[in-house]
Design a protein around this motif. Structure first.
Motif, PDB file in Angstrom:
ATOM      1  N   ASP A  72     -19.251 -23.034  71.622  1.00  0.00           N
ATOM      2  CA  ASP A  72     -18.530 -24.254  71.235  1.00  0.00           C
ATOM      3  C   ASP A  72     -17.587 -24.725  72.337  1.00  0.00           C
ATOM      4  O   ASP A  72     -17.470 -25.923  72.588  1.00  0.00           O
ATOM      5  N   LEU A  73     -16.924 -23.781  72.981  1.00  0.00           N
ATOM      6  CA  LEU A  73     -16.016 -24.135  74.078  1.00  0.00           C
ATOM      7  C   LEU A  73     -16.784 -24.747  75.244  1.00  0.00           C
ATOM      8  O   LEU A  73     -16.390 -25.778  75.792  1.00  0.00           O
ATOM      9  N   LEU A  74     -17.896 -24.132  75.613  1.00  0.00           N
ATOM     10  CA  LEU A  74     -18.678 -24.639  76.739  1.00  0.00           C
ATOM     11  C   LEU A  74     -19.272 -26.013  76.471  1.00  0.00           C
ATOM     12  O   LEU A  74     -19.382 -26.828  77.384  1.00  0.00           O
ATOM     13  N   THR A  75     -19.649 -26.260  75.244  1.00  0.00           N
ATOM     14  CA  THR A  75     -20.318 -27.523  74.929  1.00  0.00           C
ATOM     15  C   THR A  75     -19.348 -28.588  74.409  1.00  0.00           C
ATOM     16  O   THR A  75     -19.789 -29.686  74.046  1.00  0.00           O
ATOM     17  N   ALA A  76     -18.060 -28.283  74.403  1.00  0.00           N
ATOM     18  CA  ALA A  76     -17.057 -29.257  73.949  1.00  0.00           C
ATOM     19  C   ALA A  76     -17.011 -30.441  74.911  1.00  0.00           C
ATOM     20  O   ALA A  76     -17.340 -30.319  76.096  1.00  0.00           O
ATOM     21  N   PRO A  77     -16.592 -31.610  74.413  1.00  0.00           N
ATOM     22  CA  PRO A  77     -16.470 -32.779  75.290  1.00  0.00           C
ATOM     23  C   PRO A  77     -15.456 -32.524  76.404  1.00  0.00           C
ATOM     24  O   PRO A  77     -14.652 -31.602  76.326  1.00  0.00           O
ATOM     25  N   GLY A  78     -15.514 -33.358  77.398  1.00  0.00           N
ATOM     26  CA  GLY A  78     -14.589 -33.247  78.517  1.00  0.00           C
ATOM     27  C   GLY A  78     -15.272 -32.686  79.741  1.00  0.00           C
ATOM     28  O   GLY A  78     -16.500 -32.705  79.860  1.00  0.00           O
ATOM     29  N   SER A  79     -14.479 -32.156  80.628  1.00  0.00           N
ATOM     30  CA  SER A  79     -14.982 -31.630  81.897  1.00  0.00           C
ATOM     31  C   SER A  79     -15.814 -30.365  81.676  1.00  0.00           C
ATOM     32  O   SER A  79     -15.321 -29.369  81.151  1.00  0.00           O
ATOM     33  N   GLY A  80     -17.075 -30.427  82.099  1.00  0.00           N
ATOM     34  CA  GLY A  80     -17.933 -29.251  82.010  1.00  0.00           C
ATOM     35  C   GLY A  80     -17.395 -28.103  82.836  1.00  0.00           C
ATOM     36  O   GLY A  80     -17.409 -26.948  82.403  1.00  0.00           O
ATOM     37  N   LEU A  81     -16.890 -28.418  84.025  1.00  0.00           N
ATOM     38  CA  LEU A  81     -16.349 -27.375  84.888  1.00  0.00           C
ATOM     39  C   LEU A  81     -15.098 -26.750  84.271  1.00  0.00           C
ATOM     40  O   LEU A  81     -14.933 -25.528  84.303  1.00  0.00           O
ATOM     41  N   ALA A  82     -14.247 -27.549  83.687  1.00  0.00           N
ATOM     42  CA  ALA A  82     -13.044 -27.013  83.025  1.00  0.00           C
ATOM     43  C   ALA A  82     -13.433 -26.107  81.857  1.00  0.00           C
ATOM     44  O   ALA A  82     -12.778 -25.080  81.615  1.00  0.00           O
ATOM     45  N   ASN A  83     -14.504 -26.442  81.153  1.00  0.00           N
ATOM     46  CA  ASN A  83     -14.961 -25.599  80.053  1.00  0.00           C
ATOM     47  C   ASN A  83     -15.447 -24.239  80.560  1.00  0.00           C
ATOM     48  O   ASN A  83     -15.151 -23.203  79.963  1.00  0.00           O
ATOM     49  N   VAL A  84     -16.185 -24.249  81.668  1.00  0.00           N
ATOM     50  CA  VAL A  84     -16.646 -22.989  82.265  1.00  0.00           C
ATOM     51  C   VAL A  84     -15.439 -22.181  82.733  1.00  0.00           C
ATOM     52  O   VAL A  84     -15.359 -20.966  82.505  1.00  0.00           O
ATOM     53  N   GLU A  85     -14.490 -22.834  83.378  1.00  0.00           N
ATOM     54  CA  GLU A  85     -13.272 -22.149  83.838  1.00  0.00           C
ATOM     55  C   GLU A  85     -12.518 -21.523  82.664  1.00  0.00           C
ATOM     56  O   GLU A  85     -11.960 -20.427  82.788  1.00  0.00           O
ATOM     57  N   ALA A  86     -12.497 -22.199  81.524  1.00  0.00           N
ATOM     58  CA  ALA A  86     -11.819 -21.657  80.345  1.00  0.00           C
ATOM     59  C   ALA A  86     -12.480 -20.357  79.875  1.00  0.00           C
ATOM     60  O   ALA A  86     -11.793 -19.411  79.474  1.00  0.00           O
ATOM     61  N   VAL A  87     -13.803 -20.290  79.946  1.00  0.00           N
ATOM     62  CA  VAL A  87     -14.499 -19.054  79.583  1.00  0.00           C
ATOM     63  C   VAL A  87     -14.167 -17.953  80.583  1.00  0.00           C
ATOM     64  O   VAL A  87     -13.886 -16.808  80.201  1.00  0.00           O
ATOM     65  N   LEU A  88     -14.169 -18.288  81.873  1.00  0.00           N
ATOM     66  CA  LEU A  88     -13.813 -17.286  82.889  1.00  0.00           C
ATOM     67  C   LEU A  88     -12.376 -16.798  82.681  1.00  0.00           C
ATOM     68  O   LEU A  88     -12.102 -15.600  82.828  1.00  0.00           O
ATOM     69  N   ASP A  89     -11.474 -17.701  82.333  1.00  0.00           N
ATOM     70  CA  ASP A  89     -10.087 -17.310  82.033  1.00  0.00           C
ATOM     71  C   ASP A  89     -10.049 -16.324  80.870  1.00  0.00           C
ATOM     72  O   ASP A  89      -9.323 -15.320  80.911  1.00  0.00           O
ATOM     73  N   PHE A  90     -10.822 -16.616  79.816  1.00  0.00           N
ATOM     74  CA  PHE A  90     -10.876 -15.729  78.649  1.00  0.00           C
ATOM     75  C   PHE A  90     -11.382 -14.351  79.051  1.00  0.00           C
ATOM     76  O   PHE A  90     -10.820 -13.325  78.662  1.00  0.00           O
ATOM     77  N   TRP A  91     -12.467 -14.306  79.845  1.00  0.00           N
ATOM     78  CA  TRP A  91     -13.013 -13.023  80.275  1.00  0.00           C
ATOM     79  C   TRP A  91     -11.982 -12.245  81.091  1.00  0.00           C
ATOM     80  O   TRP A  91     -11.845 -11.043  80.953  1.00  0.00           O
ATOM     81  N   GLU A  92     -11.280 -12.957  81.961  1.00  0.00           N
ATOM     82  CA  GLU A  92     -10.284 -12.302  82.805  1.00  0.00           C
ATOM     83  C   GLU A  92      -9.146 -11.724  81.962  1.00  0.00           C
ATOM     84  O   GLU A  92      -8.726 -10.589  82.173  1.00  0.00           O
ATOM     85  N   LYS A  93      -8.654 -12.483  81.004  1.00  0.00           N
ATOM     86  CA  LYS A  93      -7.581 -11.992  80.125  1.00  0.00           C
ATOM     87  C   LYS A  93      -8.048 -10.801  79.315  1.00  0.00           C
ATOM     88  O   LYS A  93      -7.307  -9.834  79.121  1.00  0.00           O
ATOM     89  N   ARG A  94      -9.268 -10.879  78.831  1.00  0.00           N
ATOM     90  CA  ARG A  94      -9.807  -9.764  78.036  1.00  0.00           C
ATOM     91  C   ARG A  94      -9.911  -8.494  78.874  1.00  0.00           C
ATOM     92  O   ARG A  94      -9.638  -7.399  78.387  1.00  0.00           O
ATOM     93  N   ALA A  95     -10.269  -8.633  80.143  1.00  0.00           N
ATOM     94  CA  ALA A  95     -10.397  -7.471  81.034  1.00  0.00           C
ATOM     95  C   ALA A  95      -9.049  -6.831  81.323  1.00  0.00           C
ATOM     96  O   ALA A  95      -8.962  -5.636  81.586  1.00  0.00           O
ATOM     97  N   GLN A  96      -7.985  -7.622  81.269  1.00  0.00           N
ATOM     98  CA  GLN A  96      -6.649  -7.089  81.541  1.00  0.00           C
ATOM     99  C   GLN A  96      -6.115  -6.266  80.377  1.00  0.00           C
ATOM    100  O   GLN A  96      -5.117  -5.587  80.520  1.00  0.00           O
ATOM    101  N   GLY A  97      -6.788  -6.331  79.250  1.00  0.00           N
ATOM    102  CA  GLY A  97      -6.342  -5.603  78.068  1.00  0.00           C
ATOM    103  C   GLY A  97      -6.684  -4.128  78.098  1.00  0.00           C
ATOM    104  O   GLY A  97      -6.428  -3.419  77.137  1.00  0.00           O
ATOM    105  N   GLY A  98      -7.256  -3.632  79.176  1.00  0.00           N
ATOM    106  CA  GLY A  98      -7.627  -2.220  79.265  1.00  0.00           C
ATOM    107  C   GLY A  98      -9.069  -2.007  78.838  1.00  0.00           C
ATOM    108  O   GLY A  98      -9.789  -2.944  78.510  1.00  0.00           O
ATOM    109  N   ALA A  99      -9.488  -0.756  78.836  1.00  0.00           N
ATOM    110  CA  ALA A  99     -10.858  -0.416  78.469  1.00  0.00           C
ATOM    111  C   ALA A  99     -11.137  -0.885  77.043  1.00  0.00           C
ATOM    112  O   ALA A  99     -10.257  -0.887  76.190  1.00  0.00           O
ATOM    113  N   SER A 100     -12.381  -1.291  76.819  1.00  0.00           N
ATOM    114  CA  SER A 100     -12.750  -1.833  75.515  1.00  0.00           C
ATOM    115  C   SER A 100     -14.086  -1.249  75.073  1.00  0.00           C
ATOM    116  O   SER A 100     -14.682  -0.432  75.778  1.00  0.00           O
ATOM    117  N   ASN A 101     -14.545  -1.702  73.928  1.00  0.00           N
ATOM    118  CA  ASN A 101     -15.876  -1.311  73.455  1.00  0.00           C
ATOM    119  C   ASN A 101     -16.968  -2.125  74.121  1.00  0.00           C
ATOM    120  O   ASN A 101     -18.136  -1.956  73.816  1.00  0.00           O
TER     121      ASN A 101
END
Length: 192
Positions: A72-101
């Motif tokens: 939904d985030l990737l296909t939301a209206p607006g800048s396609g590149l900004a949407n991709v960057e938002a996903v990369l930001d999410f992945w980066e924040k999630r990785a900072q949370g330590g080891a995960s499942n």
């Protein structure tokens, strides 16, 4: 007349998903599932079928809970590149949370590969959703001149889909998030 159910099906499914996510399919026994879900064995079978059916449903539930918001985030209206960057930001924040499942999709791919045609089909469809959402955002970015010349949206979409799965696998062993930071930084360079 049968007794009404005394549990919330969605909550029980969420609990099963969490257990499969943490342990994998093979390592998760029916007794553990019953305990985790707060169900008797017969109630579990009556509601979800066998372990394989429950796992298939838990995997679909995972897709709705974790994959759908990203699509939904990737296909939301607006800048396609900004949407991709938002996903990369999410992945980066999630990785900072330590080891995960990791990711239940990536874990299941690693556990089963192509051994189970039904699971392979489900996982292939989920990866296809992810790839197509990235493609849609990146193709919009290409049309809007947000991508460097010569960058192919389909190739980038496949790379980012693979990156997401790889990050979730490596993240299980990288509590510092260093691998994710470096990989995401490299992905960002390809988008500029």
């Amino acid at each position: 007349m049968g007794r009404p159910r005394e549990f919330d099906r969605e909550t029980a499914l969420e609990q099963a998903m969490e257990l499969f996510w943490a342990q994998g399919y093979e390592a998760t026994g029916m007794t553990e599932l019953c305990d985790q879900m707060g169900l008797g064995r017969q109630s579990l079978y009556n509601t979800f079928g066998d372990k394989e059916s429950l796992f298939q449903e838990a995997l679909t539930h995972y897709g709705q809970r974790w994959l759908r918001p990203m699509v939904d985030l990737l296909t939301a209206p607006g800048s396609g590149l900004a949407n991709v960057e938002a996903v990369l930001d999410f992945w980066e924040k999630r990785a900072q949370g330590g080891a995960s499942n990791g990711c239940l999709m990536a874990n299941t791919i690693a556990e089963f590969g192509m051994k189970d045609p039904k699971l392979s089909h489900t996982l292939g469809a989920m990866l296809g959703q992810m790839e197509n959402a990235f493609f849609e955002a990146l193709d919009r970015a290409r049309v809007d001149d947000e991508l460097p010349a010569g960058r192919d949206p389909r190739t980038l979409a496949r790379m980012l889909t693979t990156l997401g799965q790889g990050l979730s696998a490596v993240g299980k062993l990288d509590p510092s998030g260093a691998f994710a930071r470096d990989a995401i930084a490299s992905a960002r360079e390809l988008l500029r």
